[in-house]
Design an enzyme around this catalytic site. Structure first.
Site, mmCIF file in Angstrom:
data_model
loop_
_atom_site.group_PDB
_atom_site.id
_atom_site.type_symbol
_atom_site.label_atom_id
_atom_site.label_comp_id
_atom_site.label_asym_id
_atom_site.label_seq_id
_atom_site.Cartn_x
_atom_site.Cartn_y
_atom_site.Cartn_z
ATOM 1 N N ARG A 72 -33.181 33.649 -20.632
ATOM 2 C CA ARG A 72 -34.724 33.647 -20.007
ATOM 3 C C ARG A 72 -35.547 32.548 -21.204
ATOM 4 N NH1 ARG A 72 -38.056 38.932 -20.093
ATOM 5 N NH2 ARG A 72 -36.706 39.284 -18.172
ATOM 6 N N ARG A 141 -45.001 37.667 -24.742
ATOM 7 C CA ARG A 141 -43.937 37.529 -23.584
ATOM 8 C C ARG A 141 -43.621 35.510 -23.974
ATOM 9 N NH1 ARG A 141 -40.180 40.767 -22.058
ATOM 10 N NH2 ARG A 141 -40.119 42.393 -24.033
ATOM 11 N N LYS A 207 -42.563 44.895 -26.402
ATOM 12 C CA LYS A 207 -43.500 44.062 -25.707
ATOM 13 C C LYS A 207 -44.304 43.486 -26.008
ATOM 14 C CE LYS A 207 -40.688 44.640 -21.772
ATOM 15 N NZ LYS A 207 -39.779 44.797 -20.756
ATOM 16 N N LYS A 209 -47.023 41.602 -23.002
ATOM 17 C CA LYS A 209 -47.620 40.806 -21.487
ATOM 18 C C LYS A 209 -48.899 40.323 -21.558
ATOM 19 C CE LYS A 209 -43.771 41.988 -19.844
ATOM 20 N NZ LYS A 209 -43.677 42.502 -18.882
ATOM 21 N N CYS A 428 -37.309 42.058 -7.911
ATOM 22 C CA CYS A 428 -37.295 42.111 -9.070
ATOM 23 C C CYS A 428 -35.730 41.768 -9.310
ATOM 24 C CB CYS A 428 -37.238 43.433 -10.188
ATOM 25 S SG CYS A 428 -35.973 44.716 -9.319
ATOM 26 N N CYS A 434 -28.903 43.980 -13.734
ATOM 27 C CA CYS A 434 -30.300 44.649 -14.517
ATOM 28 C C CYS A 434 -29.060 45.763 -14.754
ATOM 29 C CB CYS A 434 -31.081 44.818 -13.997
ATOM 30 S SG CYS A 434 -31.916 46.104 -14.104
ATOM 31 N N CYS A 473 -35.626 50.498 -9.913
ATOM 32 C CA CYS A 473 -36.075 51.532 -10.667
ATOM 33 C C CYS A 473 -37.681 50.935 -10.812
ATOM 34 C CB CYS A 473 -35.585 51.280 -12.223
ATOM 35 S SG CYS A 473 -35.912 50.260 -13.755
ATOM 36 N N CYS A 477 -40.851 45.742 -12.151
ATOM 37 C CA CYS A 477 -40.342 43.745 -12.768
ATOM 38 C C CYS A 477 -41.196 43.151 -11.466
ATOM 39 C CB CYS A 477 -39.564 43.914 -13.326
ATOM 40 S SG CYS A 477 -38.352 44.139 -15.160
HETATM 41 FE FE1 SRM Z 1 -38.691 43.560 -16.904
HETATM 42 C C1 SRM Z 1 -36.623 45.229 -18.366
HETATM 43 C C2 SRM Z 1 -36.039 41.367 -15.259
HETATM 44 C C3 SRM Z 1 -41.203 41.455 -15.503
HETATM 45 C C4 SRM Z 1 -41.518 44.981 -17.147
HETATM 46 N N1 SRM Z 1 -37.041 43.340 -16.888
HETATM 47 C C5 SRM Z 1 -36.317 44.155 -17.883
HETATM 48 C C6 SRM Z 1 -34.490 43.512 -17.689
HETATM 49 C C7 SRM Z 1 -34.430 42.929 -18.797
HETATM 50 C C8 SRM Z 1 -33.781 44.707 -18.159
HETATM 51 C C9 SRM Z 1 -33.002 45.765 -18.860
HETATM 52 O O1 SRM Z 1 -34.256 45.513 -19.647
HETATM 53 O O2 SRM Z 1 -32.338 45.733 -18.906
HETATM 54 C C10 SRM Z 1 -34.732 43.380 -16.391
HETATM 55 C C11 SRM Z 1 -33.314 41.841 -16.425
HETATM 56 C C12 SRM Z 1 -32.838 41.524 -15.082
HETATM 57 C C13 SRM Z 1 -32.236 40.564 -15.009
HETATM 58 O O3 SRM Z 1 -30.931 41.074 -14.495
HETATM 59 O O4 SRM Z 1 -32.664 39.497 -15.107
HETATM 60 C C14 SRM Z 1 -36.493 43.127 -16.327
HETATM 61 N N2 SRM Z 1 -38.711 41.244 -15.513
HETATM 62 C C15 SRM Z 1 -37.686 41.049 -14.934
HETATM 63 C C16 SRM Z 1 -37.733 39.517 -14.224
HETATM 64 C C17 SRM Z 1 -37.237 38.995 -14.883
HETATM 65 C C18 SRM Z 1 -38.360 40.253 -13.112
HETATM 66 C C19 SRM Z 1 -37.696 39.292 -12.098
HETATM 67 O O5 SRM Z 1 -37.991 39.570 -10.671
HETATM 68 O O6 SRM Z 1 -38.314 37.837 -12.175
HETATM 69 C C20 SRM Z 1 -39.167 39.497 -15.126
HETATM 70 C C21 SRM Z 1 -39.054 38.360 -15.886
HETATM 71 C C22 SRM Z 1 -40.174 38.194 -15.941
HETATM 72 C C23 SRM Z 1 -40.568 36.741 -17.837
HETATM 73 O O7 SRM Z 1 -40.050 35.630 -17.510
HETATM 74 O O8 SRM Z 1 -40.464 37.628 -18.646
HETATM 75 C C24 SRM Z 1 -39.895 40.397 -15.668
HETATM 76 N N3 SRM Z 1 -40.375 43.337 -16.825
HETATM 77 C C25 SRM Z 1 -41.713 42.172 -15.675
HETATM 78 C C26 SRM Z 1 -42.877 43.158 -14.805
HETATM 79 C C27 SRM Z 1 -43.527 41.667 -13.899
HETATM 80 C C28 SRM Z 1 -44.559 40.980 -15.315
HETATM 81 O O9 SRM Z 1 -44.967 41.018 -16.316
HETATM 82 O O10 SRM Z 1 -45.256 40.692 -14.893
HETATM 83 C C29 SRM Z 1 -43.090 44.423 -15.559
HETATM 84 C C30 SRM Z 1 -44.264 45.106 -15.304
HETATM 85 C C31 SRM Z 1 -45.753 44.475 -16.712
HETATM 86 C C32 SRM Z 1 -44.625 45.713 -17.508
HETATM 87 O O11 SRM Z 1 -44.188 45.072 -18.656
HETATM 88 O O12 SRM Z 1 -45.274 46.461 -17.631
HETATM 89 C C33 SRM Z 1 -41.742 44.508 -16.476
HETATM 90 N N4 SRM Z 1 -38.972 45.399 -17.645
HETATM 91 C C34 SRM Z 1 -40.644 45.583 -18.013
HETATM 92 C C35 SRM Z 1 -39.733 47.123 -17.977
HETATM 93 C C36 SRM Z 1 -40.887 48.661 -18.274
HETATM 94 C C37 SRM Z 1 -41.857 48.328 -19.693
HETATM 95 C C38 SRM Z 1 -42.008 49.381 -20.144
HETATM 96 O O13 SRM Z 1 -43.726 49.620 -20.519
HETATM 97 O O14 SRM Z 1 -41.867 51.084 -19.694
HETATM 98 C C39 SRM Z 1 -38.636 46.844 -18.754
HETATM 99 C C40 SRM Z 1 -37.989 47.991 -19.686
HETATM 100 C C41 SRM Z 1 -38.264 48.240 -20.960
HETATM 101 O O15 SRM Z 1 -38.516 46.928 -21.110
HETATM 102 O O16 SRM Z 1 -37.110 49.036 -20.939
HETATM 103 C C42 SRM Z 1 -37.943 46.210 -18.084
HETATM 104 FE FE1 SF4 Z 2 -34.006 45.958 -13.751
HETATM 105 FE FE2 SF4 Z 2 -35.804 48.027 -13.130
HETATM 106 FE FE3 SF4 Z 2 -36.948 45.583 -14.166
HETATM 107 FE FE4 SF4 Z 2 -36.122 45.841 -11.694
HETATM 108 S S1 SF4 Z 2 -37.653 47.162 -12.395
HETATM 109 S S2 SF4 Z 2 -35.034 44.212 -13.082
HETATM 110 S S3 SF4 Z 2 -33.957 47.296 -11.929
HETATM 111 S S4 SF4 Z 2 -35.673 47.215 -15.318
#
Ligand code: SRM
Ligand code: SF4
Length: 576
Positions: A72, A141, A207, A209, A428, A434, A473, A477
């Site tokens: 990333r 981030r 993390k 944001k 996502c 993922c 899930c 994201c």
């Molecule tokens: Fe996310 C985890 C993809 C934005 C909340 N996110 C992940 C992981 C890394 C899975 C993992 O931990 O093994 C995913 C990778 C999947 C893959 O194969 O690419 C993933 N998140 C993404 C992306 C690529 C989704 C997308 O469609 O673009 C976004 C990357 C953004 C970036 O450039 O940094 C992405 N993730 C978000 C957002 C939206 C935002 O921030 O605008 C959220 C919700 C906001 C928030 O953080 O509350 C988000 N991602 C999560 C979470 C839940 C965190 C929590 O508070 O519980 C996880 C799980 C974790 O961290 O354990 C997670």
């Molecule tokens: Fe993976 Fe869940 Fe984030 Fe989708 S919402 S990329 S399934 S961690």
């Protein structure tokens, strides 16, 4: 709060400021992947170890593990020069099957990178003057910023602030340079008394944001983040910033003590204190965030526990300035800035939709080839948006005409060719990359959009602007919990359906229906959509209508975690 350190905290502490044994494993041709402890440090370097979920079981059954990596890149405000864009595109062709994917936070991701290509991937990104450091991990981030390249004072100020914050909050460890880059730079960093004076040994509890924008423009979805600064303009000046803290989307199904939350307005901050205010918020999180239970380790839980007043008091103490109460903000919308817009200096920018952010040549258009030609011939500034699209900026009239031709020649749709459902949809990646996905998201997005487009057209409500967001899930994201319609993977093939957020992004959707198999989605939404068709006020949006006909808390469940969502599920009988 648990007093016990989680295993991730222990791994961070033992990693020696993110080194672990990453360098050794990278150099070991026999090692196909990294140890569990090392994957914790690896994330801080912007790299995730993954297995293809489509083939994982079969591979494991035959005694193999097919490991590859997601890399990333953090891009503050999503802004790139044309040359940076071309370099990143070329890298995607060399190491990631020709595709890069714009993320929902204006960064990009490469999937399927092989271990043998990892080092050159990170090094080549560094040569573009970008970084993967802190793109993931327990650290602030990528700093988001409104993508609109307006040249007015407040927009310029906001962009400067985004870069200043990215620089200020970056970790200082020499590990990144040692592991991925050349020795010379390491030597220059040696001899520091304290390698991480701000983050110390264990960085943040989780993390963090962050985003910045200008009042009236919520393209970044500011209420969804741990912290955001909203510039309050007066003419060409910024007179201060509204500080929002405590947003977040991640939750766990059927664990009501985890919940999505919309950020709270904490204070009005003077421009000179903006960077320090964010630094202080991060420090509060560092010192008081939960380090025992990662499910509760986001700042939203601290804010919920403390309340806004206590948080503001603590912030004022750290900043050593009195804090003014937050001000009223004008209504905001999540503009996607697609189509042509004036920048304010006689030039224009053009926003182009990208399906699920994947810049590749495919059935819906030769996006990659078109964008390469645009970048090569017109040399625009390239900006990734939080809606996973691209803005091409700094264009003269002749450039806009050339760009239109290039898009047309390569079959890339322009905004007038998109229904609102398609235009505002987000998904996502989910399966197959993922590791946390329960259901499909990006791969079923075209099906969901087709189904809803058809239903909206059949009902004659296809002029309606709706955000439809799908995640595999409950981690959220693609920010489903403040959308008009959010689908969240519940079990394989079935989704929780949320309704009632909206384009402003400042309120949470309600759990509308639970455990809905995809083929039943339209039938599930139909009673609401039919009433909307029959009873809406002419300018009323779907979510506003929904809230008007379901006004009471009993009728609606707020996804706040204070109630089990299934208990307060919206009753479909009320709608029919
Ligand atoms: Fe996310 C985890 C993809 C934005 C909340 N996110 C992940 C992981 C890394 C899975 C993992 O931990 O093994 C995913 C990778 C999947 C893959 O194969 O690419 C993933 N998140 C993404 C992306 C690529 C989704 C997308 O469609 O673009 C976004 C990357 C953004 C970036 O450039 O940094 C992405 N993730 C978000 C957002 C939206 C935002 O921030 O605008 C959220 C919700 C906001 C928030 O953080 O509350 C988000 N991602 C999560 C979470 C839940 C965190 C929590 O508070 O519980 C996880 C799980 C974790 O961290 O354990 C997670
Ligand atoms: Fe993976 Fe869940 Fe984030 Fe989708 S919402 S990329 S399934 S961690």
């Amino acid at each position: 709060m648990s007093d016990q350190e989680s295993s991730v905290e222990k791994a961070k502490r033992a990693s020696n400021h993110l080194r672990g044994t990453l360098a050794q494993t990278l150099d070991d041709p026999e090692a196909d992947g990294f140890s569990k402890a090392d994957t914790v440090a690896l994330k801080f370097h912007g790299v995730y170890q993954q297995e293809d979920r489509d083939t994982q079981r079969a591979a494991r059954r035959s005694g193999r593990r097919e490991i590859s990596f997601m890399v990333r890149v953090a891009i503050p405000g999503g802004r790139l020069s044309a040359d940076q864009y071309l370099a990143l595109d070329e890298l995607g062709a060399d190491v990631a099957g020709g595709a890069m994917r714009i993320t929902t936070r204006q960064g990009i991701q490469y999937h399927g990178v092989l271990k043998r290509d990892l080092k050159q991937t990170v090094a080549r990104i560094d040569r573009t003057l970008l970084t993967t450091l802190a793109a993931c991990g327990d650290i602030p981030r990528n700093v988001m910023a409104s993508p609109a390249p307006f040249v007015s004072g407040p927009y310029r100020e906001m962009r400067r602030l985004a870069v200043a914050l990215a620089q200020r909050l970056r970790p200082e460890t020499g590990a990144y340079h040692e592991i991925w880059l050349d020795d010379e730079r390491v030597e220059r960093r040696a001899g520091r008394p304290d390698e991480e004076p701000f983050y110390r040994d264990t960085y943040l509890p989780r993390k963090f944001k962050l985003g910045v924008t200008v009042a009236g423009d919520n393209a970044i979805d500011a209420y969804a983040y741990d912290a955001a600064l909203v510039a309050i303009p007066q003419g060409e000046r910024v007179i201060g910033y509204q500080l929002l803290v405590g947003g977040g989307m991640g939750m766990t199904h059927d664990k009501p003590d985890t919940f999505a939350r919309i950020a709270s307005a904490i204070a009005f901050v003077e421009p000179d204190h903006a960077v320090a205010a964010i630094e202080a918020v991060v420090a509060i999180f560092r010192d008081h965030g939960n380090r025992g239970d990662r499910r509760h380790a986001r700042i939203k839980y601290l804010l919920e526990e403390w309340g806004v007043e206590r948080f503001r008091t603590e912030l004022a103490l750290r900043l050593r300035v009195p804090l003014r109460q937050p001000t009223a903000l004008p209504p905001t919308e999540q503009h996607d800035f697609l189509g042509r817009h004036e920048q304010g200096d006689g030039r224009s920018f053009v926003g182009v939709w990208v399906p699920a952010g994947r810049i590749r040549d495919g059935a819906s258009g030769a996006f990659r080839t078109a964008f390469r030609e645009i970048a090569t011939t017109l040399q625009p500034t390239v900006i990734f948006t939080p809606m996973q699209s691209v803005l091409f900026a700094d264009l003269e009239d002749a450039d806009v005409r050339r760009l239109d031709t290039l898009l047309q020649e390569h079959g890339v749709p322009t905004v007038d060719m998109l229904s609102p459902v398609r235009r505002y949809a987000l998904a996502c990646p989910a399966l197959p990359t993922c590791g946390l996905a329960i259901t499909e998201a990006e791969r079923v997005q075209p099906v969901v959009v087709d189904l809803l487009e058809e239903e909206f057209a059949r009902l004659g409500i296809d002029d309606t602007e709706v955000t439809v967001r799908i995640t595999g899930c409950p981690n959220g994201c693609a920010r489903p919990y403040n959308a008009d319609i959010g689908l969240v993977g519940k079990r394989p093939g079935a989704y929780r359906v949320f309704v009632g957020g909206g384009l402003a992004g400042d309120r949470l959707a309600d759990l509308f229906a639970d455990d809905v198999p995809l083929p039943e989605l339209v039938r599930t939404l139909r009673p609401l959509l039919e009433r909307y068709r029959d009873e809406r006020d002419p300018t009323e949006r779907l979510s506003d209508f929904y809230r008007r006909i379901m006004p009471s808390a009993e009728q609606r469940t707020r996804l706040s975690g204070r109630e089990t969502p299934t208990r307060g599920l919206v009753s479909l009988e009320v709608l029919s």
